[in-house]
Design an enzyme around this catalytic site. Structure first.
Site, short mmCIF file in Angstrom:
data_model
loop_
_atom_site.label_atom_id
_atom_site.label_comp_id
_atom_site.label_asym_id
_atom_site.label_seq_id
_atom_site.Cartn_x
_atom_site.Cartn_y
_atom_site.Cartn_z
N ASP A 1 -1.02 -6.63 -0.12
CA ASP A 1 -0.90 -5.91 1.14
C ASP A 1 -2.26 -5.38 1.56
OD1 ASP A 1 0.51 -4.84 3.24
OD2 ASP A 1 1.23 -3.08 2.15
N GLU B 1 -0.38 -5.52 8.89
CA GLU B 1 0.47 -4.87 9.88
C GLU B 1 -0.05 -5.10 11.29
OE1 GLU B 1 0.93 -0.71 8.94
OE2 GLU B 1 1.53 -1.12 6.87
N GLU C 1 10.38 -4.33 10.05
CA GLU C 1 10.73 -3.05 9.41
C GLU C 1 11.31 -2.08 10.42
OE1 GLU C 1 7.69 -1.18 7.00
OE2 GLU C 1 8.87 0.65 6.82
N ASP D 1 0.84 -1.21 0.00
CA ASP D 1 0.00 0.00 0.00
C ASP D 1 0.88 1.26 0.00
OD1 ASP D 1 0.88 -0.07 2.60
OD2 ASP D 1 -1.11 0.08 3.53
N SER D 2 2.20 1.06 0.03
CA SER D 2 3.12 2.19 -0.18
C SER D 2 2.91 2.81 -1.56
CB SER D 2 4.58 1.74 -0.02
OG SER D 2 4.85 0.63 -0.85
O1 KIV Z 1 3.37 -1.05 1.60
C1 KIV Z 1 4.54 -1.43 1.65
O2 KIV Z 1 5.33 -1.29 0.70
C2 KIV Z 1 4.97 -2.04 2.88
C3 KIV Z 1 6.44 -2.06 3.11
C4 KIV Z 1 6.85 -0.81 3.80
C5 KIV Z 1 6.84 -3.26 3.84
O3 KIV Z 1 4.19 -2.44 3.68
#
Ligand code: KIV
Length: 284
Positions: free
Chosen positions: A87, A119, A186, A48-49
């Protein structure tokens, strides 16, 4: 062409058995995932980044499940060998086990992912257990968990005092107990990550958490120099694509303004005879 075999969880554990490090990158679109797969990257996270790296948001929180599905489908179409992980975005799993299972199932059924990631530690163990019970592999994610950046006091390393380090160790053990097949650490001090690694049997991936792990991860836009807003300390930049892309854009502008583009090799031709016929037609 020989058919490429898609990596499975037993393949990933076999890599650890033979001492081969696992490589892990993010990807959000078809061309990047194609290159990562071709290069031999083992795990791809459709993170979700994408909210920050591609869509220009300040945080990851605005991402919706439907948006994540679109990006994840593109990555899956490209990745023939890599193990692809969806994610779970903010508020797609926090509220209830039912929502968590439903949304994890969407990644698997609509996108063909191999697993999902979420998460949180002990407080999310119940969600992990529910998703795993539905037959869906889960990767846990602790330390700097961007969806909780406000609670964590910003994008900063976690577990830098004895009490919070201890809490992270308990989180990792709870995720393993809940059935996660792997965990991503992380931004955790290397010495704390090493303790976690030694205590766990499941796969441990490190994102800015030192070398003692079964594999290393990076956000692809960070390593390629495509995200300029900030660069975390743990990033190794392999190339500065922003500079190269900017150079290409400037060259295109210059070529166009100076009349150097297009050249004859960029033109389509019409056969002479057809062109004559066209001119005749236009005379009528
Ligand atoms: O969304 C993402 O890319 C992540 C990474 C920071 C692990 O969760």
């Amino acid at each position: 062409m020989a058919e490429v075999k898609r990596l499975t969880i037993p393949d990933l554990y076999a890599m650890r058995e033979r001492g081969e490090k696992i490589t892990f990158l993010t990807a959000y679109d078809y061309p990047m995932a194609l290159l990562e797969d071709r290069a031999g990257v083992d795990l791809i996270l459709v993170g979700d980044s994408v909210a920050m790296t591609v869509l220009g948001y300040d945080t990851t929180l605005p991402m919706t499940m439907d948006e994540m599905i679109l990006f994840t489908k593109a990555v899956r179409r490209a990745a023939k060998r890599a193990f692809v992980i969806g994610d779970l975005p903010y508020m797609s799993y926090q509220a209830s086990n039912e929502e968590a299972v439903h949304n994890a199932g969407r990644f698997m059924a609509e996108c063909g992912t191999d697993a999902v990631k979420l998460e949180g530690g002990r407080r999310m163990a119940e969600r992990v257990e529910a998703i795993v019970r539905a037959g869906i592999p889960v990767m846990g994610h602790i330390g700097l968990t961007p969806q909780s950046y406000t609670q964590l006091g910003g994008y900063r390393a976690q577990g830098r005092d004895a009490a919070t380090a201890r809490a992270l160790i308990d989180d990792a053990l709870a995720l393993q107990e809940a059935g996660a097949f792997a965990i991503l650490l992380e931004c955790i001090p290397a010495k704390v990550a090493e303790i976690i690694y030694d205590k766990l049997e499941i796969l441990v991936l490190s994102l800015g958490s030192g070398p003692k792990a079964d594999g290393q991860m990076m956000i692809v836009h960070d390593m390629l120099g495509l995200f300029e807003r900030f660069t975390p300390k743990f990033v190794k930049r392999y190339v500065n694509l922003s500079e190269q892309i900017l150079g290409a854009f400037k060259a295109f502008i210059e070529d166009t303004k100076q009349g150097r583009f297009p050249q004859p090799e960029h033109l389509y031709n019409i056969p002479e005879e057809e062109f004559k016929r066209l001119q005749e037609l236009l005379k009528r």
